[in-house]
Design a protein around this motif. Structure first.
Motif, short mmCIF file in Angstrom:
data_model
loop_
_atom_site.label_atom_id
_atom_site.label_comp_id
_atom_site.label_asym_id
_atom_site.label_seq_id
_atom_site.Cartn_x
_atom_site.Cartn_y
_atom_site.Cartn_z
N ALA A 1 0.71 7.18 8.53
CA ALA A 1 0.09 6.03 9.17
C ALA A 1 1.03 4.83 9.13
N GLY B 1 0.14 -0.22 13.58
CA GLY B 1 0.38 0.90 12.67
C GLY B 1 1.57 0.69 11.78
N GLY C 1 -4.78 4.86 11.62
CA GLY C 1 -4.09 6.14 11.68
C GLY C 1 -5.04 7.27 12.03
#
Length: 302
Positions: free
Chosen positions: A72, A133, A289
């Motif tokens: 992630a 992210g 994620g």
């Protein structure tokens, strides 16, 4: 197929080469990626705590958690999604009439026992951090804010004409959808073969009245993107009250707007995963994620 699995063999063969390997590098080589990724999907699909993952099926929960966190934060999930969209675009299968919207999700008490700045609105530059992210640090507010539903988060989607997510953004629940539009569109990046520039500009953007603002319409016009956003009654009244100084009403394609339901359907599919419908993750990057993994699965199934 086992009830512990969501990826078919064919689907897994498509994404397996896209996942990183640390063979030859310092440290222990990665174990079986498929077992770990299936465990991550199982956790979010069922909503069980990480520690309650069936060990006989998935092995130590710590391995699952650490790999999801790593992928992630380092952008692995985003790169997999980008490659799948690039493959679809190369085949001419991406419908570039984009629909945008957001869905609000209650944050469980296990997700909210973190320190957050008081009075943070969740707008501005921090939205970019929340949604990008592994390419930015975790936002200070962790993408959690106080709204009518108490402590909540929003998942924003920009989906193609078939309802498949091209961009995913996390913001606090009280943040305004319209203020996140430019950030959501900035996350659309579909690579092209041969070293050509990635495609980032939709043909049209469909959004509800929350996205109607002068700033958004100006931004879309400058990018030469068709705007399909209805004008709210208060904005109509304000424009009409000004007479000729109010300008012309914005163009609006009512027939094209009917296609916007695909983004609502994308959220209906997303919320079949219980740990996305309710947020249990403390960090926005971790939560996002999982939303990207759900988007990956949507593209694989299509």
């Amino acid at each position: 197929m086992s009830r512990y699995r969501v990826f078919t063999d064919e689907q897994w063969e498509r994404i397996a080469p896209l996942l990183p390997s640390n063979d030859g590098k310092v440290g222990r080589p990665y174990g079986d990626h498929r077992t770990v990724v299936e465990a991550i999907a199982y956790r979010y699909r069922t909503g069980v705590p990480w520690r309650d993952l069936p060990r006989e099926e998935f092995g130590p929960w710590q391995t699952v958690w650490k790999r999801h966190r790593k992928f992630a934060y380092d952008g692995t999930w985003d790169r997999v999604l980008a490659e799948l969209t690039a493959q679809a675009d190369a085949r001419g299968e991406v419908d570039w009439v984009i629909s945008v919207d957001a869905t609000i999700n209650r944050a469980h008490q296990h997700a909210t026992n973190t320190t957050r700045p008081e009075g943070h609105t969740g707008a501005g530059s921090n939205d970019r951090n929340s949604g990008s992210g592994g390419f930015h640090s975790e936002p200070a507010d962790h993408g959690i804010g106080r709204s009518r539903g108490e402590l909540t988060s929003k998942i924003h989607h920009a989906v193609d004409g078939r309802g498949r997510p091209l961009a995913v953004l996390i913001t606090p629940g009280q943040s305004h959808d319209g203020r996140a539009l430019e950030v959501v569109l900035s996350l659309i990046r579909v690579p092209r073969a041969g070293g050509a520039h990635a495609r980032t500009r939709p043909a049209a953007v469909l959004g509800d009245k929350a996205y109607s603002s002068r700033a958004n319409r100006t931004m879309l016009r400058k990018r030469r993107i068709q705007t399909v956003i209805p004008e709210p009654a208060d904005q109509q009244a304000n424009r009409q009250r000004k007479g000729s100084r109010g300008g012309r009403p914005p163009n609006f394609d009512a027939d094209l707007y009917k296609q916007r339901n695909v983004v609502e359907r994308s959220f209906a599919l997303l919320k079949q995963w219980r740990a996305l419908a309710t947020r249990y993750d403390k960090h926005a990057t971790i939560y996002r994620g999982a939303a990207v993994i759900a988007a990956i699965l949507t593209w694989l199934r299509s």
